[in-house]
Motif scaffolding. Structure first.
Motif, PDB file in Angstrom:
ATOM      1  N   UNK A  61       0.668  -1.409  -0.060  1.00  0.00           N
ATOM      2  CA  UNK A  61      -0.170   0.029  -0.009  1.00  0.00           C
ATOM      3  C   UNK A  61       0.654   1.281   0.123  1.00  0.00           C
ATOM      4  N   UNK A  62       2.131   1.152   0.553  1.00  0.00           N
ATOM      5  CA  UNK A  62       2.845   2.373   0.549  1.00  0.00           C
ATOM      6  C   UNK A  62       4.106   2.535  -0.269  1.00  0.00           C
ATOM      7  N   UNK A  63       4.301   1.329  -1.059  1.00  0.00           N
ATOM      8  CA  UNK A  63       5.729   1.562  -1.773  1.00  0.00           C
ATOM      9  C   UNK A  63       5.070   0.934  -3.269  1.00  0.00           C
ATOM     10  N   UNK A  64       5.960   1.306  -4.314  1.00  0.00           N
ATOM     11  CA  UNK A  64       5.815   0.945  -5.493  1.00  0.00           C
ATOM     12  C   UNK A  64       7.207   0.576  -6.216  1.00  0.00           C
ATOM     13  N   UNK A  65       7.648  -0.488  -5.993  1.00  0.00           N
ATOM     14  CA  UNK A  65       8.972  -0.869  -6.829  1.00  0.00           C
ATOM     15  C   UNK A  65       9.917   0.173  -6.667  1.00  0.00           C
ATOM     16  N   UNK A  66      10.369   0.565  -5.267  1.00  0.00           N
ATOM     17  CA  UNK A  66      11.663   1.267  -5.162  1.00  0.00           C
ATOM     18  C   UNK A  66      11.042   2.758  -4.913  1.00  0.00           C
ATOM     19  N   UNK A  67       9.805   2.966  -5.027  1.00  0.00           N
ATOM     20  CA  UNK A  67       9.460   4.410  -4.683  1.00  0.00           C
ATOM     21  C   UNK A  67       8.433   4.453  -3.543  1.00  0.00           C
ATOM     22  N   UNK A  72       1.813   8.603   1.041  1.00  0.00           N
ATOM     23  CA  UNK A  72       1.875   7.303   1.826  1.00  0.00           C
ATOM     24  C   UNK A  72       2.803   7.491   3.097  1.00  0.00           C
ATOM     25  N   UNK A  73       2.700   6.406   3.800  1.00  0.00           N
ATOM     26  CA  UNK A  73       3.304   6.325   4.939  1.00  0.00           C
ATOM     27  C   UNK A  73       4.863   6.146   5.069  1.00  0.00           C
ATOM     28  N   UNK A  76       8.021   9.986   3.869  1.00  0.00           N
ATOM     29  CA  UNK A  76       8.918  10.930   4.542  1.00  0.00           C
ATOM     30  C   UNK A  76       9.649   9.837   5.561  1.00  0.00           C
ATOM     31  N   UNK A  77      10.929  10.086   6.228  1.00  0.00           N
ATOM     32  CA  UNK A  77      11.476   9.260   7.142  1.00  0.00           C
ATOM     33  C   UNK A  77      11.793   7.796   6.581  1.00  0.00           C
ATOM     34  N   UNK A  78      11.943   7.803   5.367  1.00  0.00           N
ATOM     35  CA  UNK A  78      11.978   6.372   4.636  1.00  0.00           C
ATOM     36  C   UNK A  78      13.074   5.273   5.267  1.00  0.00           C
ATOM     37  N   UNK A 135      12.541  -1.958  -2.851  1.00  0.00           N
ATOM     38  CA  UNK A 135      13.035  -2.059  -4.308  1.00  0.00           C
ATOM     39  C   UNK A 135      12.583  -2.734  -5.293  1.00  0.00           C
ATOM     40  N   UNK A 136      12.213  -3.957  -4.890  1.00  0.00           N
ATOM     41  CA  UNK A 136      11.887  -4.969  -5.935  1.00  0.00           C
ATOM     42  C   UNK A 136      10.430  -5.145  -5.864  1.00  0.00           C
TER      43      UNK A 136
END
Length: 180
Positions: A61-67, A72-73, A76-78, A135-136
């Protein structure tokens, strides 16, 4: 001593400043912080093996292949959040399979290189695994990782009650390449 945090709130906010004595202390504090933050954001994070499905849902829900997904949550503060998720994943695996954390405070990349030595003496890198998942995408599934290690994701650990049996010892790991 190292400073954790910089703010307050759930996954979307940050955490209160906390001084820790070592990277090993940071692992425990970050795992607990992430469990609380995930919980306050609507994810079940109780350190049960089945809660790793919630970590996978969070990542989807909060990442998309490296981004990070905009707004989303993880936007920031990755770095701190991926470290916290890695600590949560590792601590969940440790509680399910047994093992001990190891970290080198002198390593400049110590947060990424923390290891978990499982009870069968194999070594895993949970923070690196979470970074790979970020990332993947789904091909780096946390659920698949846990299943491969032999964790039973059907297990849910309810809070112990007064009549609960004593906890069993760590489960014996059964990976794909282990003889039974």
């Amino acid at each position: 001593m190292r400073l954790l945090g910089g703010g307050s709130g759930g996954v979307g906010g940050g955490r209160d400043d906390v001084w820790v004595a070592s990277l090993l202390d940071d692992i425990g504090a970050s795992a607990n912080w992430m469990a609380s933050a995930l919980g306050s954001s609507g994810y079940r994070a109780d350190f049960s093996p089945s809660s790793l499905r919630e970590v996978e849902r969070f990542m989807a829900e909060h990442s998309n292949a490296g981004a990070a997904v905009d707004g989303g949550l993880l936007a920031s503060g990755l770095g701190a959040r991926l470290f916290g998720l890695g600590c949560y994943v590792g601590e969940t695996i440790r509680r399910g399979l047994g093992g001990v954390w190891d970290a080198d405070d002198a390593d400049p990349a110590g947060e990424i290189n923390v290891t978990l030595r499982l009870s069968d003496q194999s070594v895993i890198w949970p923070v690196q695994r979470v970074i790979k998942r970020f990332h993947n995408g789904p091909e780096g599934s946390i659920v698949a990782y846990a299943l491969f290690l032999g964790l039973d994701l059907q297990t849910c650990n309810p809070p112990p009650g007064p009549n609960s049996p004593a906890p069993a010892g760590p489960k014996r790991r059964r990976g794909l390449f282990r003889r039974r």
